[in-house]
Design a protein around this motif. Structure first.
Motif: not given
Lengths: 199, 229, 210
Positions: C51-55, C107-111
């Motif tokens: 999930s850090m990769g997503v951030m 959606l998180g990566a987009a935001v």
């Protein structure tokens, strides 16, 4: 590392089209969720188990596919039983397990490339809004190619971190990996341009 | 024939090439220079990967700034890191990718891909995942993927830098046997032995242009004179 | 160091560098979730850095390319490649109880990317951290928890409480991702354009002043 969960075979399930299998999965899981009853779970389970048999997969393979759900089942089953009765407990947990088993079956009996081809076909109408299916396919292939390269940088960075005595610092590991990921992307972008991707 | 006319190039306010005028027609042309001397930029000018800030580059009369696509069909480019050049997951797919816009039938593509991979000693690895090849094999695959489109000119930017002695020998032998014009940037001076024309690039300028022996002598003298970068 | 000449071309089509960045970050997210690669709190807790990769993808690539890299990863997972944390893959994960978190990743990566692009070329730590908290934790949980509750027919409250165990790990990932993104934006100014056109000139100036 990049071996998919696909298991080769020559069964009817293996030979039927990837698109048909995906559609079947969609219909199956929708019906399952719509009914969400012990009877539907039983019928669904019978169908899925039969299809595992048809594909040449034994009970052990089936169990392995739903094994990641074990904690959910262990927590959820007694909880639902206690709060809502056994019917609900079986319906909820059973629906989840059977749907996952069905989805896993499609992956077991279908090649990665065939599933990716379905994606390209589904995207064909999206050409009208500026999506280029050929570029999407390229993007997916590039990513498959990049995974072992980036994994290699992870191993190098881990060794370098150990050599500097910074074993415990996550940042000392992640920063070099990210920097190398970007540098790799720069080089790949250049190589793509040289091979006429932007032309 | 490549003509470089009054070319200067800058990244931001850093000038990496200034006032370069060259006519490149020989079959084999080597380019040597220190890190940061501008030789990689010079190589990238030749197929339009980099468009000069001033001046122009002509490949058989085509301006790289105006007809980059046409230039890139004529000029193939091999980089030093094969991992960044191989863009497809398996060996045959990567070579076939180069032919995607050549309007060939499936059989014809398979034919050409099989043919060139056999010539490069990769005939037994068609469906092999590219990441499992050795570094030498990867560089041979990168070369095959470029040469399958039959470019008239091949530009190589340090093609042997990341290879061991045996692998770099293999790549060098293959380059030697090509019928194409080859322009090669390299730190491996042995590769250039006997070449009729070698350019020495230093601080953004071509400071020597002549047969290998003279140019390499000049390059060594430059490097020894206390300018390591 | 040498930028492809096509990088600045105004086109709806993604440039080759964009394609390469999206693919490389999709691979990065996968690699950060490799079994046994890196685990927070030793190897006891099954918390990987995925999930850090997503951030990182959102923080570094901006909203569009960041979200796209997560989508690309999920498509490959759906096609059967075991690229999710712990080597999971296949269609089954999209039919399981945690499928919502995967959608939340997109959606998180987009935001995160959108928020970061509001401030670029500057990347203040507090703002970058806030973006990672809002997108990387808030949005991911906001999608993940209701789907978890629905899939297991439990109350939202219960599903939310169950997800709390991941919060300390996620907080730590925010700290690391923000620090790394800050280093990258200093080292590679202009890797992602700011949102407003007026600001993009500023980014260009900063990049060329390097």
């Amino acid at each position: 590392m990049l071996t998919s969960t696909f298991r080769p075979g020559a069964s009817l399930l293996h030979r039927s089209g990837a698109g048909a299998k995906l559609l079947g999965l969609l219909v199956f899981s929708t019906v399952l969720v719509a009914f969400q009853s012990p009877l539907a779970v039983l019928a669904g389970f019978a169908l899925v188990a039969g299809l595992y048999g048809l594909g040449g997969f034994g009970p052990r393979t089936l169990v392995a596919q739903v094994w990641p759900l074990r904690w959910f089942v262990l927590c959820l089953l007694p909880f639902q039983w206690w709060t809502a009765g056994w019917q609900v407990a079986v319906a909820v947990v059973g629906t989840l397990v059977v749907a996952v088993a069905g989805a896993a079956l499609v992956t077991l009996a279908t090649r990665v490339t065939d599933l990716l081809d379905v994606i390209a076909r589904v995207l064909e109408p999206a050409r009208a809004v500026g999506v280029d299916p050929e570029r999407v396919a390229l993007l997916l292939a590039l990513t498959i190619r990049a995974v072992p390269v980036i994994a290699g940088t992870l191993h190098e960075a881990r060794d370098a971190r150990r050599a500097r005595g910074l074993e415990r610092s996550t940042r000392a590991l992640v920063t070099p990996i990210v920097v190398r990921t970007i540098r790799h992307a720069d080089r790949v972008g250049e190589a793509l341009a040289a091979r006429g991707i932007d032309d | 024939m490549i003509q470089i006319q009054g070319v200067s190039h800058r990244y931001g306010d850093r000038e990496v090439l200034s006032g370069v005028d060259l006519s490149l027609g020989e079959d084999r042309i080597g380019v040597v220079g220190a890190n940061g001397s501008g030789k990689s930029t010079l190589a990238r000018l030749l197929n339009g990967l980099v468009v000069p800030t001033t001046g122009r580059v002509l490949v058989d009369g085509m301006d790289t700034a105006r007809d980059g696509a046409g230039v890139r069909r004529k000029v193939g480019f091999v980089f030093s890191d094969p991992d960044a050049q191989i863009v497809m997951p398996t060996v045959a797919e990567d070579v076939a990718f180069s032919l995607r816009r050549h309007g060939l039938g499936k059989a014809e593509v398979a034919d050409r891909v099989g043919g060139i991979l056999a010539r490069f000693g990769l005939g037994g690895h068609l469906d092999h995942p590219a990441h499992l090849l050795s570094s030498g094999q990867k560089q041979l695959l990168a070369l095959a993927s470029v040469l399958v489109t039959e470019p008239e000119i091949l530009v190589c930017d340090e093609p042997t830098t990341l290879l061991d002695l045996r692998n770099s020998r293999q790549v060098a032998d293959l380059l030697e046997g090509l019928t194409q014009q080859v322009i090669m940037v390299t730190h491996d001076l042995d590769l250039l032995a006997g070449w009729a024309r070698v350019l020495v690039v230093n601080e953004g300028q071509v400071v020597q242009d002549g047969p290998a022996e003279q140019s390499i002598g000049r390059y060594k003298a430059l490097m020894g004179a206390g300018r390591p970068c | 160091m040498i930028q492809p000449s096509s990088g600045g071309r105004a086109s709806r089509r993604m440039s080759s560098r964009d394609l390469a960045l999206v693919a490389s970050f999709a691979a990065l997210i996968a690699v950060l979730g490799l079994p046994g690669s890196i685990t927070v709190f030793g190897s006891a807790a099954p918390i990987t850095l995925q999930s850090m990769g997503v951030m990182l993808a959102g923080s570094i690539l901006g909203w569009k390319r960041g979200a796209l890299s997560v989508v690309v990863l999920l498509v490959l997972v759906a096609a059967g490649l075991p690229l999710l944390a712990g080597g999971r893959g296949g269609l089954a994960v999209f039919f399981g109880p945690t499928a919502g978190y995967l959608i939340g990743f997109v959606l998180g990566a987009a935001v995160i990317g959108w928020l970061v692009q509001q401030r670029l070329p500057a990347y203040p730590l507090w703002w970058g951290g806030l973006a990672n908290v809002v997108g990387g934790i808030g949005v991911v949980y906001l999608v993940g928890i209701p789907v978890l509750a629905a899939a297991t027919s439990t109350s939202l409250w219960l599903a939310a409480t169950g997800s709390l165990v991941f919060l300390p790990g996620d907080a730590l990932k925010v700290v690391i991702a923000t620090a790394v993104a800050s280093a990258v934006h200093r080292g590679y100014p202009g890797i992602t354009a700011p949102t407003a056109a007026v600001k993009s000139d500023r980014a260009g100036e900063q990049a060329s002043a390097r």
